[in-house]
Structure formats: C-alpha cells, structure tokens
Design a protein around this motif. Structure first.
Motif, PDB file in Angstrom:
ATOM      1  N   ARG A 122      53.311-123.589  28.252  1.00 23.12           N
ATOM      2  CA  ARG A 122      54.299-123.787  29.309  1.00 23.12           C
ATOM      3  C   ARG A 122      54.645-125.264  29.395  1.00 23.12           C
ATOM      4  N   ASP A 123      55.924-125.536  29.589  1.00 21.46           N
ATOM      5  CA  ASP A 123      56.337-126.910  29.855  1.00 21.46           C
ATOM      6  C   ASP A 123      56.426-127.072  31.369  1.00 21.46           C
ATOM      7  N   LEU A 124      55.619-127.974  31.914  1.00 24.47           N
ATOM      8  CA  LEU A 124      55.563-128.170  33.358  1.00 24.47           C
ATOM      9  C   LEU A 124      56.179-129.496  33.762  1.00 24.47           C
ATOM     10  N   ARG A 125      57.235-129.880  33.057  1.00 22.59           N
ATOM     11  CA  ARG A 125      57.896-131.142  33.343  1.00 22.59           C
ATOM     12  C   ARG A 125      58.362-131.212  34.792  1.00 22.59           C
ATOM     13  N   ASP A 126      58.848-130.100  35.308  1.00 21.24           N
ATOM     14  CA  ASP A 126      59.357-130.106  36.683  1.00 21.24           C
ATOM     15  C   ASP A 126      58.252-130.289  37.717  1.00 21.24           C
ATOM     16  N   ARG A 127      56.998-130.132  37.289  1.00 23.09           N
ATOM     17  CA  ARG A 127      55.860-130.352  38.178  1.00 23.09           C
ATOM     18  C   ARG A 127      55.152-131.677  37.891  1.00 23.09           C
ATOM     19  N   GLY A 128      55.731-132.454  36.972  1.00 24.32           N
ATOM     20  CA  GLY A 128      55.159-133.764  36.662  1.00 24.32           C
ATOM     21  C   GLY A 128      54.197-133.777  35.499  1.00 24.32           C
ATOM     22  N   TYR A 129      54.152-132.662  34.721  1.00 26.53           N
ATOM     23  CA  TYR A 129      53.242-132.568  33.582  1.00 26.53           C
ATOM     24  C   TYR A 129      54.016-132.115  32.343  1.00 26.53           C
TER      25      TYR A 129
END
Length: 255
Positions: free
Chosen positions: A159-166
């Motif tokens: 999973r890409d969690l860019r929107d959560r800062g990761y």
C-alpha cells in the motif's frame, strides 16, 4: 561542549548510560553537527554488527582475510588495529569499510546464533549502508507488488500511504533467519522504514502489533493470516506504531 567531548559520550549513549540532561545535550549536538552525526551512525552500525556475531569462532582463513583487510584500511599491523583509530580526522570512510568487513563475517555465521530480532535489525542496517535499499524503486504499489511474483511463495500486500505521511519508496528481497522475505520500504520525513514480511506458521494464532527496542532502533512486530510482519526504523515509536496500525488495518497500539 566540543565535538571531541561529545564523541566520548557515544558509547554511553548507545548503552543507555547517560543522564537525561547529557542525553538531551548529545541529541541536540547530533542534530546540528553532520560530522558527529555521521560518526555516531557508523558506531551504532558497528555495534549492531558486532552484537550479531555471537560466539561462533570464525574459520582461520576468514580471520586471515579480515586481518589483511584491516591492515590495508589502517596502514598499520592488523594486530595493533583499534577501532578508535578510525574515529580520527578523515575516519568516516574507513569506518564504513571496516563495518562492511564485519558484515561479511556476520554473513558466514549460522543463523541459529542470532535471534530473529537481531537479524531484522541487521538487515535494516545492511540495507542502509551498502546502497541496497530497493530492488524495485517505485512509489506505485501496482509496480512494487507484481515485482515479487515468482520470487516468494506468498504475495505481500503493498500500500502507498503517502496521504498519511508514509510514502512508499520501493521493495526488495532480503533473507532473515534462513528464509527469504519481502522488504517494503517506506519513508516518514527523513526516516527510512523497512517493513519485513515473511511466511510464518499458518496455524499460529494472530498477534497484534507489539513494540520492542534493539540497539537504538524501534521494532513493531505482528502476525496475521500466516504471515509475520516487522517494521524496523530509527523513527520514534509513536509514529512507527501509527504506520503499523495502518498496515495491519487497525488502530495503532497505545504507548
């Protein structure tokens, strides 16, 4: 305090022996001094590597090769070689070279000599120091996930969690405790996080995320659906728990 005075505190800091005020002073100094920060990280890497060596005696041929390598690094007789010699002016590159020598020695020892936690930390450190953080560098989960097809006997969830800062950085294959594992790489601010996924006992009970600490690194481990997960980073425990909760599909455990 001067850089030299701070450097004398590195070992006590690694061993958790500094007072709270000295610890804060050292951390503030490391945050503002690139040279000391580089030297401290090299020493911490070396500490992890040495701890994983265990008590198995290296073969005579390996000892000879290491002495020869140390002699070339130091320009002195290997028997007189001392690690603190590396901490002098211009010692940064020598430290890195010496640590690689130690890691070569570690790789020859049986995995039974070390715990899974030790090996997870060593794998994280190794990925940071030998420029092998990723085999596939991409922030696209649809690129990283299929890259593992045929390389493992399970399909890791990505999973890409860019929107959560990761944000997702990529992935690679690694080897932990005599077993190939998937390593997913995430980043949070300036911190790199290794997420190791390996085949576990398919009938073992699922376990929620649990935090541990090893030689200055934070680890979060859990088990779900026959897979064992482990996050390793120098990121603070609270943020690492948040990422673990996101990946495990549940709220992060409380500190």
């Amino acid at each position: 305090m001067s850089c030299e005075e701070m450097q004398h505190k590195f070992e006590a800091y690694l061993d958790g022996e500094l007072t709270l005020s000295d610890q804060r002073s050292l951390e503030e100094h490391l945050a503002g001094c690139n040279r000391c920060n580089t030297m401290y990280n090299s020493l911490r890497t070396l500490s992890v590597s040495i701890k994983n060596i265990g008590y198995t005696h290296a073969p005579a041929s390996l000892r000879r090769n290491i002495k020869r390598g140390l002699k070339e690094i130091s320009g002195e007789h290997a028997d007189a070689f001392h690690w603190y010699h590396l901490l002098g002016v211009g010692g940064g590159s020598a430290i890195a070279t010496a640590v690689v020598v130690w890691l070569v020695m570690i790789s020859t020892l049986p995995s039974a000599q070390t715990s899974v936690t030790d090996e997870l930390v060593a794998a994280h450190v190794r990925s940071m120091m030998v420029s092998h953080l990723t085999d596939v560098a991409s922030s696209d989960q649809h690129t990283v996930k299929p890259w593992f097809n045929g390389k493992l006997d399970f399909a890791p969830s990505v999973r890409d969690l860019r929107d959560r800062g990761y944000p997702l950085v990529g992935g690679r294959l690694d080897y932990v405790h005599q077993q190939p594992v998937a390593a997913l790489i995430y980043q949070h601010r300036a911190h790199v996080i290794n997420v190791f996924i390996r085949r576990g006992d398919t009938v073992a009970q699922a376990l929620p995320p649990r935090a541990t600490h090893q030689l200055g690194y934070n680890l979060i481990r859990w088990r779900d659906a026959g897979l064992d997960y482990a996050l390793v980073s120098d990121l603070n425990e609270k943020d690492l728990q948040e990422l673990a909760g996101l990946l495990a599909g549940q709220p992060a455990p409380k500190s």
